[in-house]
Design an enzyme around this catalytic site. Structure first.
Site, PDB file in Angstrom:
ATOM      1  CB  THR A  18      83.082 -20.144 -39.607  1.00 17.97           C
ATOM      2  OG1 THR A  18      82.378 -19.943 -40.825  1.00 17.97           O
ATOM      3  CG2 THR A  18      82.753 -19.016 -38.656  1.00 17.97           C
ATOM      4  CB  SER A 113      80.778 -26.929 -33.274  1.00 19.54           C
ATOM      5  OG  SER A 113      79.952 -26.086 -32.544  1.00 19.54           O
ATOM      6  CE  LYS A 126      87.987 -24.081 -31.918  1.00 21.95           C
ATOM      7  NZ  LYS A 126      87.187 -22.905 -31.676  1.00 21.95           N
ATOM      8  CG  ASP A 279      82.443 -27.211 -29.343  1.00 24.01           C
ATOM      9  OD1 ASP A 279      81.224 -27.011 -29.536  1.00 24.01           O
ATOM     10  OD2 ASP A 279      83.321 -26.431 -29.729  1.00 24.01           O
ATOM     11  CG  ASP A 281      81.636 -23.477 -28.731  1.00 23.37           C
ATOM     12  OD1 ASP A 281      80.608 -24.128 -28.995  1.00 23.37           O
ATOM     13  OD2 ASP A 281      82.550 -23.269 -29.567  1.00 23.37           O
ATOM     14  CD  GLU A 363      79.899 -15.478 -33.458  1.00 20.02           C
ATOM     15  OE1 GLU A 363      80.028 -15.228 -34.653  1.00 20.02           O
ATOM     16  OE2 GLU A 363      80.368 -16.500 -32.931  1.00 20.02           O
ATOM     17  CD  GLU A 364      73.771 -15.875 -36.177  1.00 14.55           C
ATOM     18  OE1 GLU A 364      72.839 -16.684 -36.092  1.00 14.55           O
ATOM     19  OE2 GLU A 364      74.895 -16.162 -36.626  1.00 14.55           O
ATOM     20  CB  SER A 365      75.748 -18.845 -34.458  1.00 19.92           C
ATOM     21  OG  SER A 365      76.948 -18.276 -33.957  1.00 19.92           O
ATOM     22  CE  LYS A 376      80.111 -20.550 -30.552  1.00 17.16           C
ATOM     23  NZ  LYS A 376      81.167 -20.665 -31.563  1.00 17.16           N
TER      24      LYS A 376
HETATM   25  C1  G16 Z   1      81.286 -21.366 -35.307  1.00 17.30           C
HETATM   26  C2  G16 Z   1      82.010 -20.094 -35.001  1.00 17.30           C
HETATM   27  C3  G16 Z   1      81.018 -18.994 -34.716  1.00 17.30           C
HETATM   28  C4  G16 Z   1      80.030 -18.859 -35.845  1.00 17.30           C
HETATM   29  C5  G16 Z   1      79.365 -20.196 -36.096  1.00 17.30           C
HETATM   30  C6  G16 Z   1      78.472 -20.197 -37.313  1.00 17.30           C
HETATM   31  O1  G16 Z   1      80.620 -21.796 -34.150  1.00 17.30           O
HETATM   32  O2  G16 Z   1      82.866 -20.238 -33.898  1.00 17.30           O
HETATM   33  O3  G16 Z   1      81.734 -17.825 -34.528  1.00 17.30           O
HETATM   34  O4  G16 Z   1      79.061 -17.907 -35.548  1.00 17.30           O
HETATM   35  O5  G16 Z   1      80.347 -21.171 -36.336  1.00 17.30           O
HETATM   36  O6  G16 Z   1      79.244 -19.987 -38.441  1.00 17.30           O
HETATM   37  P1  G16 Z   1      78.644 -20.166 -39.883  1.00 17.30           P
HETATM   38  O7  G16 Z   1      77.472 -19.233 -39.958  1.00 17.30           O
HETATM   39  O8  G16 Z   1      79.769 -19.797 -40.806  1.00 17.30           O
HETATM   40  O9  G16 Z   1      78.185 -21.593 -40.018  1.00 17.30           O
HETATM   41  P2  G16 Z   1      80.777 -23.286 -33.631  1.00 17.30           P
HETATM   42  O10 G16 Z   1      79.936 -23.356 -32.407  1.00 17.30           O
HETATM   43  O11 G16 Z   1      80.275 -24.132 -34.778  1.00 17.30           O
HETATM   44  O12 G16 Z   1      82.229 -23.467 -33.394  1.00 17.30           O
END
Ligand code: G16
Length: 543
Positions: A18, A113, A126, A279, A281, A363-365, A376
């Site tokens: 992702t 992250s 990345k 990180d 975000d 995003e929900e995350s 973000k």
């Molecule tokens: C990353 C992506 C986000 C995503 C999240 C969760 O966040 O940048 O866009 O929503 O992973 O992804 P998954 O559901 O595939 O684990 P981050 O903060 O980990 O860089």
């Protein structure tokens, strides 16, 4: 400086997920794993001859050694300049801003992250493009393709310069500019928000607590919240970044930011609590006795962003990832602005932001951000909240109640089943996909399926298509469940189940989400056979 060409061979498992490539630290440290991926990145983007790159990470274990290797490889691949955060540190949004501000050709961001750090934990890398955003799918596909036929990498046989001090160095013909990681970003925040109003709020006795979770936002939050805005000394806690995040899990949610939750729900709680991730975000917002879900936070920010100077002219449009709740859609509809639904992954927002079709995304995350950068941005979200509270002169809880009373409440929860056997998880998704055509009309407990599909996204800007982005099941009462596998884990598979139901009855807006969603939770298990297939009676993490 000599450019050495080292023979290598493809290493399996270098497919970006992702958000870039995330693996166990030990895997990244086993040479030439990192070298292969960095060379594949340089080759995949068409080479870096004469380019300027931003390089920085969240300071986790192996950050500094990895940066030294990247600098030596950038020099050997002909880069003109690398701009590096002092000590190798740059938050992800600060790196995105630097790429944009300096007109760089791109950047390498080292982070896993919110995943823990340390020799036995996780590492990641990345590539972000010239717009400051994560590489698009087409670019990551080229990088991945290169990892599969790589035969050599290039590296300088000179030591990388000391990046502990601000200044300019030479690595052969390449310039290495070591810069203050905080000041440019802090200036950007000052240009977007009403710092005078926030200062006045803080002077009036309003107390805040920001938990940096021993991660990268410590220095940023200390400078912005305490030094520039005048929050009381000590308002920023766990502010010194550490390579293993103090042994913790730098994920800002009610589970991993337990201390902050306890403080905010305890006696003498501050008025406002927030946290950010490894990180910088992601963000978590919590008022006194009032946790704000990321989906609700996005909706509130979309509704009230115009109260901040940087957004005073209103939003061009908003975007959310598919599993994020529809709360923001209701705000967009009321305001008459577009609302785009994209796959999970910040990279899918980039085109919409670049094209001026959306100016706020989430995003929900636990991610929210705007067109000020192409990532973000945790502290940005915190400052926008503070700006709104300063102007509205209200509490977080009052603001949420008013929002739900006006728009209704999208009860929402995500259930994660972590480190599930990958084969079992893949089989679950495969069988669900096969069952999709027959689901409509079936009853699961109290709920009847209205429609079910696999989400696919047709990018309205570049026309690209992303398929198989999660399974959606809609019920006749408007509730929804989404199933997908995480693309950020480093061990086994993580099954994510996203649960949602809209409530508009005024008396029913203050329930516990798990209670309000009980029917949807039961239906999700009945549809996918989660317990039977994973052997788990309960999710590992509920947010
Ligand atoms: C990353 C992506 C986000 C995503 C999240 C969760 O966040 O940048 O866009 O929503 O992973 O992804 P998954 O559901 O595939 O684990 P981050 O903060 O980990 O860089």
């Amino acid at each position: 400086m000599q450019r050495i060409t080292v023979k290598t061979a493809p290493i399996p498992g270098q497919k970006p997920g992702t958000s870039g490539l995330r693996k166990k630290t030990a895997v990244f440290m086993r040479s030439p794993f990192l070298e292969n991926y960095v060379q594949a990145t340089f080759d995949g983007i068409g080479g870096i001859e004469g380019q300027t790159l931003v390089v920085g990470g969240d300071g986790r274990y192996f950050n500094d050694q990895a940066i030294a290797i990247i600098l030596r490889m950038a020099a050997a691949n002909g880069a003109a300049t690398c701009i590096v955060g002092q000590g190798g540190v740059l938050s992800t949004p600060a790196a995105s801003h630097l790429i944009r501000k300096r007109g760089a050709d791109g950047g390498l961001i080292l982070s896993a992250s919110h995943n823990p750090g340390g020799p036995d934990a996780d590492f990641g890398l990345k590539y972000n493009g010239p717009n400051g955003g994560p590489a698009t799918e087409s670019v990551t596909e080229k990088i991945y393709a290169r990892t599969q036929d790589i035969s050599e990498y290039r590296i300088a046989d000179a030591d990388a310069p000391d990046i502990g001090q601000i200044g300019t160095h030479a690595l052969g013909p390449m310039r290495v500019e070591v810069i203050d990681p905080v000041s440019d970003y802090a200036d950007l925040m000052e240009s977007l928000f009403d710092f005078d109003a926030i200062r006045a709020l803080l002077r009036s006795g309003f107390r805040l607590r920001f938990d940096a979770m021993h991660a990268v936002t410590g220095p940023y939050a200390s400078e912005i919240l305490e030094n520039r805005l005048g929050a009381a000394a000590g308002s920023v806690v766990n502010a010194t970044p550490s390579p293993d995040f103090g042994g913790g899990h730098p994920d800002p949610n009610p589970i991993w930011a337990r201390d902050l939750m306890d403080t905010m729900y305890g006696p003498d709680a501050p008025d406002f609590g927030a946290a950010s991730d490894g990180d910088g975000d992601r963000n978590m917002i919590v008022g006194r006795g009032c946790y704000v879900s990321p989906s609700d936070s996005l909706a509130v920010l979309a509704d009230l962003a115009h109260l901040a100077p940087g957004y005073a002219r209103g939003l061009k449009g908003v975007a959310r990832s598919m599993p994020t709740s529809g709360a923001v859609d209701r705000v967009a509809q009321a305001k008459g602005i577009a609302c785009y639904e994209t796959p999970t992954g910040w990279k899918f927002f980039g085109n919409l932001l670049d094209a001026g079709m959306a100016s706020l995304c989430g995003e929900e995350s636990a991610g929210t951000g705007s067109d000020h950068v192409r990532e973000k941005d945790g502290l940005w979200a915190v400052l926008l909240w503070l700006n709104i509270l300063a102007i509205k002169n209200t509490s977080v809880a009052q603001l949420m109640q008013a929002h739900w009373a006006h728009y209704g409440r999208n009860y929402y929860s995500r259930h994660d089943y972590e480190e599930v056997d990958a084969e079992a998880a893949n089989a679950l998704i495969r069988d669900l996909t096969t069952a999709l055509p027959g689901l409509a009309g079936q009853r699961f407990g109290a709920l009847e399926v209205a429609q079910a599909d696999e989400f696919r996204y047709d990018d309205p800007v570049d026309g690209s298509t992303a398929r198989s982005q999660g399974i959606r099941v809609f019920f006749t009462n408007g509730a929804r469940v989404v199933f997908r596998l995480s693309g950020t884990g480093t061990a086994g598979a993580t099954l994510r189940v996203y649960l949602e139901r809209l409530e508009t009855v005024p008396d029913a807006l203050a329930e516990d989400p798990q209670t309000a969603l009980a029917d949807v939770i039961a239906a999700a298990d009945a549809i996918a056979g989660i317990t039977a297939r994973t052997g788990r009676a309960q999710p590992d993490v509920i947010t």
